[in-house]
Scaffold this active site. Structure first.
Site: not given
Length: 474
Positions: A10, A38, A113-114, A257
């Site tokens: 996310c 995302g 996010n996570g 990345y």
């Protein structure tokens, strides 16, 4: 999915303004800048003096939002947004974020996010106490605990700290109460989170600094691991003393990345970290060759670094079709075999008759890499020497990357020489795991997917669809 690259779940974004204005557009532009984090779904929630208005749906930002539905979100002083790739919970509209909650002490909207590594245990406890879940994501678990603690505490800030005591794993969060915008980063700092300010006084919170640039905000600093920042009419408050110090564990794969190359995370340029990875590859895995080619997008910077260090010319050997998203579906095996050709096209004049050093960021299962090697071979390359700007993946990730089993990792079942043969390369070299600190200039990072060195408890149930499966069994 279109490729077999790793995905991270996310991106989050939030804005606090001293005055009402067309705040939804800021969030819209911010989410565009975070789209790489995302592509499954996205959403915006606007807070107009305690009244929440939202729009969210399955799809990318350009599919979900248009001039009409953005104009229907009112001018306001606070808003948050989210782009999603789920590592907990399937891709359905019910799992879109931000999550909104109405409770006795007011409203709450939350974007995360996570990955909460103890989510399975927490959800069991909550359900046994009477909680009824409407989604299958771990974000709703955070919302439930936070709401419960808010009913017991004098402020939303205190509730956040109490909530953090229950959570294990990775979470970078932006949330809104009726009067405050809050940013939270877990005590290990697994996922990035930063904030900045525009010239007219708007505070902006984002997963990456590139999203600050998208709305004209200048970077102030990263949110620190374990820090809770509160933005309100009283100003900006930083709270850090209620959680306790932890070992900093920023995900090293953010630099390899996940993040955009123009972002700076915890003081380290992503672009420079990737170039350094290429330099290390050239140093550790030298080869006689005629051209260095990067696999778009995250292999390009590492290829530049390899070329610079080795003296071998850099060439553009692959062109990426940027109009294909990760949601592209192919129902048959034959069509799956054609996906790389749809997404990537070789430039024959760069590789024909040449010894090529081909740089990519990772090998997960090996099938996509094999198809890329084949493309370059069919374009006329005489030799292909594959170099990977990360170490071999040998362990699951519990912190927001979709590696949930060793069964899917080619490096768990084959030697480097065997993998080279499987993908069709003349040679293969990975980034040495003990060189990762050179990328970021310190040792404060998580490399558990390469080493198995986890900073939190290893959960028993980590399947992405574990909550969907549980529902189907009832």
């Amino acid at each position: 999915m279109l490729d077999e690259k790793l995905h991270e779940e996310c991106g989050v974004f939030g804005v606090y303004s001293p005055r009402n204005y067309d705040i939804a557009k800021d969030v819209y532009y911010g989410l565009y800048a975070l789209q790489h984090r995302g592509q499954e779904s996205c959403g915006i929630v606007v807070n107009d003096d305690g009244l929440f208005f939202s729009h969210k749906d399955i799809g990318q930002v350009s599919n979900v939002f248009d001039a009409k539905n953005l104009s229907e979100l009112p001018d306001a002083s606070m808003a948050i947004g989210h782009v999603r790739y789920g590592t907990t919970g399937g891709n359905s509209r019910r799992n879109t974020q931000p999550i909104e909650v109405n409770h006795q002490k007011g409203k709450l909207a939350l974007a995360h996010n996570g990955n909460i590594s103890n989510a399975y245990d927490l959800r069991n406890e909550l359900e046994l106490s009477g909680a009824i879940f409407h989604t299958t994501s771990d974000t709703e678990i955070i919302a439930y605990i936070l709401t419960r603690e808010r009913l017991r505490t004098p402020s939303i800030e205190k509730a956040v700290f109490e909530c953090m005591k229950y959570l294990e794993g990775a979470y970078s969060i932006v949330m809104m109460s009726s009067s405050k915008l809050i940013a939270v980063r877990d005590p290990h700092g697994y996922r990035p989170l930063c904030y900045g300010m525009t010239g007219d006084g708007r505070y902006v919170i984002a997963s990456e600094s590139c999203a600050l640039d998208a709305v004209g905000a200048h970077f102030i600093r990263d949110i620190r691991p374990g820090e809770v920042m509160v933005f309100s009419r009283e100003g900006v408050t930083s709270l850090t003393d209620a959680v306790g110090s932890k070992r900093n564990q920023i995900c090293i794969f953010e630099y390899i990345y996940f993040a955009r190359p123009d972002s700076v995370i915890d003081g380290v340029s992503v672009h420079e970290a990737r170039q350094k990875a290429g330099e290390i590859l050239a140093r550790e895995h030298a080869v006689d060759a005629d051209v260095v080619v990067g696999v778009p997008d995250s292999g390009l910077d590492a290829a530049l670094g390899y070329a610079k260090y080795s003296g071998i010319p850099y060439g553009i050997g692959l062109i990426k079709n940027k109009y294909i998203g990760r949601t592209f579906i192919s129902p048959t095996q034959n069509e799956r075999n054609s996906q790389v050709r749809i997404k990537l096209s070789p430039i024959a004049s760069t590789v024909k008759g040449k010894r090529v050093v081909l740089i990519d960021d990772s090998i997960v299962r090996g099938t996509t890499c094999e198809r890329i090697v084949r493309l370059i071979r069919e374009a006329g390359a005489k030799e292909i020497h594959m170099r990977i700007s990360s170490p071999p993946f040998t362990n699951p990730c519990y912190y927001g990357t979709d590696i949930d089993s060793k069964d899917k990792l080619i490096a768990c079942h084959h030697s480097v020489e065997e993998i080279a043969k499987i993908i069709g390369a003349d040679s293969l070299g990975y980034l040495p795991v003990d060189s990762l600190s050179e990328l970021v200039g310190h040792n404060d990072y998580c490399n558990a997917c390469f080493t198995g060195d986890y900073a939190t408890r290893v959960p028993e149930n980590i399947s992405k669809n574990r909550f969907e499966k549980r529902l189907s069994e009832r």
